[in-house]
Write an enzyme that holds these catalytic residues in place. Structure first.
Site, PDB file in Angstrom:
ATOM      1  N   HIS A  23      12.986 -16.609  44.127  1.00  0.00           N
ATOM      2  CA  HIS A  23      12.106 -16.140  43.500  1.00  0.00           C
ATOM      3  C   HIS A  23      10.505 -17.221  43.244  1.00  0.00           C
ATOM      4  O   HIS A  23      10.968 -18.045  43.479  1.00  0.00           O
ATOM      5  CB  HIS A  23      12.383 -15.726  42.493  1.00  0.00           C
ATOM      6  CG  HIS A  23      11.115 -14.763  41.147  1.00  0.00           C
ATOM      7  ND1 HIS A  23      10.663 -13.074  42.521  1.00  0.00           N
ATOM      8  CD2 HIS A  23      10.068 -15.097  39.991  1.00  0.00           C
ATOM      9  CE1 HIS A  23       9.655 -12.785  41.665  1.00  0.00           C
ATOM     10  NE2 HIS A  23       9.477 -13.431  39.907  1.00  0.00           N
ATOM     11  N   LYS A 168       2.667  -7.268  41.223  1.00  0.00           N
ATOM     12  CA  LYS A 168       2.553  -8.342  41.279  1.00  0.00           C
ATOM     13  C   LYS A 168       2.662  -9.465  42.549  1.00  0.00           C
ATOM     14  O   LYS A 168       3.964  -9.303  42.608  1.00  0.00           O
ATOM     15  CB  LYS A 168       2.619  -8.835  40.217  1.00  0.00           C
ATOM     16  CG  LYS A 168       1.980 -10.629  40.138  1.00  0.00           C
ATOM     17  CD  LYS A 168       2.360 -10.395  38.144  1.00  0.00           C
ATOM     18  CE  LYS A 168       3.129 -11.599  37.689  1.00  0.00           C
ATOM     19  NZ  LYS A 168       3.250 -11.739  36.202  1.00  0.00           N
ATOM     20  N   LYS A 170       2.873 -13.499  43.840  1.00  0.00           N
ATOM     21  CA  LYS A 170       2.732 -14.962  42.762  1.00  0.00           C
ATOM     22  C   LYS A 170       2.419 -15.676  44.385  1.00  0.00           C
ATOM     23  O   LYS A 170       2.698 -16.070  45.241  1.00  0.00           O
ATOM     24  CB  LYS A 170       4.181 -15.525  42.475  1.00  0.00           C
ATOM     25  CG  LYS A 170       5.246 -14.514  41.804  1.00  0.00           C
ATOM     26  CD  LYS A 170       4.005 -14.399  40.433  1.00  0.00           C
ATOM     27  CE  LYS A 170       4.651 -15.357  39.692  1.00  0.00           C
ATOM     28  NZ  LYS A 170       4.754 -15.134  37.876  1.00  0.00           N
ATOM     29  N   ASP A 199      -0.637 -12.873  40.904  1.00  0.00           N
ATOM     30  CA  ASP A 199      -0.418 -14.212  39.069  1.00  0.00           C
ATOM     31  C   ASP A 199      -0.341 -15.483  40.332  1.00  0.00           C
ATOM     32  O   ASP A 199       0.526 -16.221  40.819  1.00  0.00           O
ATOM     33  CB  ASP A 199       0.706 -14.423  38.515  1.00  0.00           C
ATOM     34  CG  ASP A 199       0.753 -15.066  37.433  1.00  0.00           C
ATOM     35  OD1 ASP A 199      -0.132 -15.581  37.212  1.00  0.00           O
ATOM     36  OD2 ASP A 199       1.721 -15.177  36.879  1.00  0.00           O
ATOM     37  N   GLU A 225      -4.374 -12.823  37.496  1.00  0.00           N
ATOM     38  CA  GLU A 225      -3.407 -13.887  36.446  1.00  0.00           C
ATOM     39  C   GLU A 225      -3.513 -15.207  35.989  1.00  0.00           C
ATOM     40  O   GLU A 225      -3.013 -16.021  37.168  1.00  0.00           O
ATOM     41  CB  GLU A 225      -2.058 -13.153  36.147  1.00  0.00           C
ATOM     42  CG  GLU A 225      -1.005 -13.840  35.057  1.00  0.00           C
ATOM     43  CD  GLU A 225       0.246 -13.084  34.926  1.00  0.00           C
ATOM     44  OE1 GLU A 225       0.327 -11.885  35.198  1.00  0.00           O
ATOM     45  OE2 GLU A 225       1.367 -13.865  34.118  1.00  0.00           O
ATOM     46  N   ASP A 252      -2.408 -15.502  30.965  1.00  0.00           N
ATOM     47  CA  ASP A 252      -0.544 -16.230  30.391  1.00  0.00           C
ATOM     48  C   ASP A 252      -0.649 -17.079  29.725  1.00  0.00           C
ATOM     49  O   ASP A 252      -0.665 -17.347  28.199  1.00  0.00           O
ATOM     50  CB  ASP A 252       0.187 -15.519  31.725  1.00  0.00           C
ATOM     51  CG  ASP A 252       1.109 -15.747  31.415  1.00  0.00           C
ATOM     52  OD1 ASP A 252       1.554 -15.547  30.524  1.00  0.00           O
ATOM     53  OD2 ASP A 252       1.744 -15.024  32.306  1.00  0.00           O
ATOM     54  N   LYS A 276       3.380 -12.390  25.681  1.00  0.00           N
ATOM     55  CA  LYS A 276       5.227 -12.537  26.349  1.00  0.00           C
ATOM     56  C   LYS A 276       6.578 -12.939  24.941  1.00  0.00           C
ATOM     57  O   LYS A 276       5.262 -13.755  24.107  1.00  0.00           O
ATOM     58  CB  LYS A 276       5.186 -13.909  27.192  1.00  0.00           C
ATOM     59  CG  LYS A 276       5.395 -13.051  28.409  1.00  0.00           C
ATOM     60  CD  LYS A 276       4.596 -14.765  29.187  1.00  0.00           C
ATOM     61  CE  LYS A 276       4.278 -13.772  30.274  1.00  0.00           C
ATOM     62  NZ  LYS A 276       4.320 -14.853  31.586  1.00  0.00           N
ATOM     63  N   GLU A 330       5.815  -4.986  32.564  1.00  0.00           N
ATOM     64  CA  GLU A 330       6.868  -5.805  33.654  1.00  0.00           C
ATOM     65  C   GLU A 330       7.845  -6.118  33.593  1.00  0.00           C
ATOM     66  O   GLU A 330       8.505  -7.571  33.812  1.00  0.00           O
ATOM     67  CB  GLU A 330       5.988  -6.988  34.582  1.00  0.00           C
ATOM     68  CG  GLU A 330       5.662  -8.387  33.905  1.00  0.00           C
ATOM     69  CD  GLU A 330       5.050 -10.038  34.323  1.00  0.00           C
ATOM     70  OE1 GLU A 330       4.390  -9.816  35.286  1.00  0.00           O
ATOM     71  OE2 GLU A 330       5.428 -10.358  33.825  1.00  0.00           O
TER      72      GLU A 330
HETATM   73  C1  MUC Z   1       4.370 -15.965  35.193  1.00  0.00           C
HETATM   74  O1  MUC Z   1       3.900 -16.560  34.032  1.00  0.00           O
HETATM   75  O2  MUC Z   1       3.929 -14.374  34.701  1.00  0.00           O
HETATM   76  C2  MUC Z   1       6.847 -13.315  35.199  1.00  0.00           C
HETATM   77  C3  MUC Z   1       7.181 -12.148  36.858  1.00  0.00           C
HETATM   78  C4  MUC Z   1       7.151 -13.159  37.796  1.00  0.00           C
HETATM   79  O3  MUC Z   1       7.597 -12.797  38.388  1.00  0.00           O
HETATM   80  O4  MUC Z   1       6.671 -14.829  37.080  1.00  0.00           O
HETATM   81  C5  MUC Z   1       6.744 -14.771  35.614  1.00  0.00           C
HETATM   82  C6  MUC Z   1       5.888 -15.335  35.277  1.00  0.00           C
HETATM   83 MG    MG Z   2       2.153 -15.516  34.049  1.00  0.00          MG
END
Ligand code: MUC
Ligand code: MG
Length: 383
Positions: A23, A168, A170, A199, A225, A252, A276, A330
């Site tokens: 990931h 989403k 990254k 994000d 994000e 976040d 969170k 999520e």
């Molecule tokens: C984050 O920063 O949001 C949440 C889902 C993901 O893939 O990473 C996290 C952390």
């Molecule tokens: Mg995040």
């Protein structure tokens, strides 16, 4: 006043559970999660479970599995033993006196406490958190393999299975040009079938964000994000003002405490808060941050730290109690792990996570699985 639910014992252990694939985030790549699982026993024999998960040890923020376990064993548990478990706010305040910060550690203990008391009363945890307002929430999946073809394959499968249609991505590890190309390719592959979010996990400076976010929006991204560093309120404010009619900016890492929430609200620096439980320091404090969002006309999103089904179910209980101005959730952490530590996961139906009922958080822990992944047995070390 006699204590109805004296707290008898608290234990914290670290698990190591591999992920189904690497990931990749802006600050690194993970191939296992190391959640801290808390067990809290009341004198009546009831046992509650709590969890705090970090991502990449202490690379998402200051706390690590090892620091969480230490804070609980050395400071938080001794502060609570013998206290009345039903007095949640008093327990939080005792933990605050014993230990500054350490929100993740406190959240895992508070979670276990609420689970134990709810189980003692045969109630779902949501009943103690204000009552249920949502039966289900749209559930996002994160595409973070780093490879366009693999990301698209994952997304197609999840669309076919009617599990996820919010994806989403990254980004932030590669150059902004490469990120825009990656996101555009995925957007073309999923055109009209999914909602796309990104994000950036604080990776960009204000100028990079001002230059490249419009390109991501042109590609089809609607929710952005944490594009900039957590301290960079000014950049968040400018981005929210200039891009707000085309996409929403979500905080976040910037929004942890209710005071952070107030600062963001006053500055009109974002449109959505990612909530969170861990970073807010527990279920009750998540409600406090959500209350600021509500009062300031800011939306909320049910965020994750990639918890197992324990932390995810606990989060689901508090999210179930929040207001209507949301962007889904999520809580897909369990699906990213090779295996789980509960007998049955929360159900996903028609692209929505079905929010569980009790008792407690409504999931049953499989002790054999807990022991199987326990670091004390596997002998793994920190990441
Ligand atoms: C984050 O920063 O949001 C949440 C889902 C993901 O893939 O990473 C996290 C952390
Ligand atoms: Mg995040």
């Amino acid at each position: 006043m006699t204590s109805r639910f004296p707290i008898e014992r608290i234990e914290a252990r670290i698990l190591d559970i591999p992920t189904i694939r690497p990931h990749k985030l802006s600050f690194g790549s993970i191939s296992r999660q190391s959640p801290v699982i808390v067990q809290l026993w009341l004198a009546n024999g009831a046992c509650g479970f709590g969890e705090a998960a970090t991502i990449g040890g202490p690379s998402w923020n200051e706390e690590s599995p090892e620091s969480i376990q230490h804070a609980i064993n050395a400071y938080l548990a001794p502060a609570l033993l013998g206290q009345d478990g039903a007095c949640f706010e008093a327990a939080l305040s005792r933990m605050d006196s014993a230990c500054k910060g350490n929100a993740f550690a406190k959240s895992a203990v508070e979670m276990a406490l609420i689970d134990a008391v709810a189980r003692s009363l045969s109630l779902p945890a949501w009943q103690l958190l204000g009552g249920k307002r949502h039966q289900s929430l749209p559930l996002a999946w994160t595409l973070a393999s780093g490879d366009v073809a693999r990301d698209l394959e994952e997304a197609q499968l999840r669309l076919e299975q009617k599990r996820h249609r919010i994806f989403k991505m990254k980004i932030g590890a590669r150059s902004p040009e490469q990120d825009v190309a990656h996101v555009s390719q995925i957007a073309r592959g999923l055109a009209g079938r999914a909602t796309l979010t990104v994000d950036i996990n604080q990776a960009w400076d204000g100028n990079t964000a001002r230059r490249y976010l419009p390109q991501l929006i042109d590609a089809g991204v609607t929710l952005i994000e944490q594009p900039v560093a957590k301290w960079n309120l000014e950049a968040l404010k400018t981005l929210s003002a200039t891009l707000g009619d085309r996409a929403s900016i979500m905080a976040d890492e910037t929004v942890c405490t209710p005071q952070d929430a107030m600062l963001l609200a006053r500055a009109q620096a974002c449109h959505v808060f990612s909530l969170k439980v861990a970073k807010h320091g527990g279920l009750l404090r998540t409600r406090q941050v959500a209350a600021v969002a509500d009062a300031a006309d800011i939306g909320w999103y049910g965020g994750t730290m990639l918890e197992t089904s324990i932390g995810s179910a606990a989060s689901a209980h508090v999210f179930a109690t929040l207001g209507t101005q949301h962007h889904g959730c999520e809580l897909f952490g369990p699906q990213l792990l090779v295996d789980d530590i509960v007998t049955e996961r929360m159900e996903i139906r028609d692209f929505e996570l079905q929010l569980p009922d009790g008792p407690g958080f409504g999931v049953e822990v499989d002790m054999a699985q807990l022991n199987r992944f326990d670091r004390a047995r596997t002998g793994l070390t920190s990441v």
